[in-house]
Design an enzyme around this catalytic site. Sequence first.
Site, mmCIF file in Angstrom:
data_model
loop_
_atom_site.group_PDB
_atom_site.id
_atom_site.type_symbol
_atom_site.label_atom_id
_atom_site.label_comp_id
_atom_site.label_asym_id
_atom_site.label_seq_id
_atom_site.Cartn_x
_atom_site.Cartn_y
_atom_site.Cartn_z
ATOM 1 N NE ARG A 238 -4.188 -1.570 0.099
ATOM 2 C CZ ARG A 238 -4.238 -2.651 -0.658
ATOM 3 N NH1 ARG A 238 -3.206 -2.943 -1.443
ATOM 4 N NH2 ARG A 238 -5.288 -3.454 -0.640
ATOM 5 C CD GLU A 267 -3.172 2.991 -5.495
ATOM 6 O OE1 GLU A 267 -4.175 2.287 -5.743
ATOM 7 O OE2 GLU A 267 -2.100 2.528 -5.082
ATOM 8 C CG HIS A 286 -3.192 -1.031 -6.859
ATOM 9 N ND1 HIS A 286 -3.579 -0.323 -5.760
ATOM 10 C CD2 HIS A 286 -3.150 -2.329 -6.453
ATOM 11 C CE1 HIS A 286 -3.780 -1.134 -4.737
ATOM 12 N NE2 HIS A 286 -3.517 -2.367 -5.144
#
Length: 320
Positions: A238, A267, A286
């Site tokens: 993360r 994000e 991601h």
Amino acid sequence: MKQRIYITRKISNEIVEWLKQFVDVKMWMEEETPVPRAILQKEIREVDGLYCLLTEQVDRELINQANNLKVISNMAVGYNNIDIEYAAKKGIAVTNTPGVLTETTADLTFSLLMATARRLGEAEQFLREGKWTTWSPMLLTGQDIYGTTLGIIGLGRIGEAVARRAKGFGMKIIYYNRNRKPNVERELNLTYYPFEELLKTADYICILTPFTDETKNLIDEREFKLMKPNTILINTSRGGIVNEEALYKALSKNQIWGAGLDVFDEEPISADHPLLSLKNVVVTPHIGSASIQTRMRMAKLAAENLISVLQKKQCSFIVN
């Protein structure tokens, strides 16, 4: 009358049809765009189950909109997008999808390690821009992987899977974890190091710990100063675990050699973010679990978790 669920992103018809055997399904029909907050606030009011992604902030405000909600099924391993304590207080189960994405995320983690070490992003751009005119002894030289030391921070399922890959590259593997794992140490020939000693020793550092209050900004200015100049940092966990401002400073001042990042504090990351201006950073959006097979398994497990809770059957993946 069937119970009702809301799905916050378009998923495969196969899984939707499976769900329809048990519940009435309503779904946000955009695959690439998150459901707007106002619509989610409206839809959550009368549903029994919510099937969501990391893009949805299921906070106290949203939970308070729900009148019948019994389960929040998160299609992810992490669940920092959900206020799990408040959900528990309201009697709402929160589930996740661990295990099914372990190997795929480990693949991406090691891919980033290799791409950063060998400067693949720079090399591809160099070639595509027509800059390659001749072979040169030191052109785009990177770092060796074989025989170097890998430090893993967070030895969960994914951490163990990354260690197995590193063994094949003849790496010495050290790790830091909240709790030592003697059985895994013996199986994979790992050595436990205190946190600061790992930072000082490792050539490669992989962040694979969950994001919690305890791990927020775990890697900050002080930690970068402990690392060696040739250190490469990889983060597929993360974004908030690494202080991005401190990371930018460490990279731009050559305090560390490079970074491979699949996750970011916010994000999607802005295209003009300072980190994206650095040549010694390899970035991906991601995609740690982004293989077709794994995403389908995640989607199915999230559906199964939701139905298990609604039918009051045993569910192994309740996190609160």
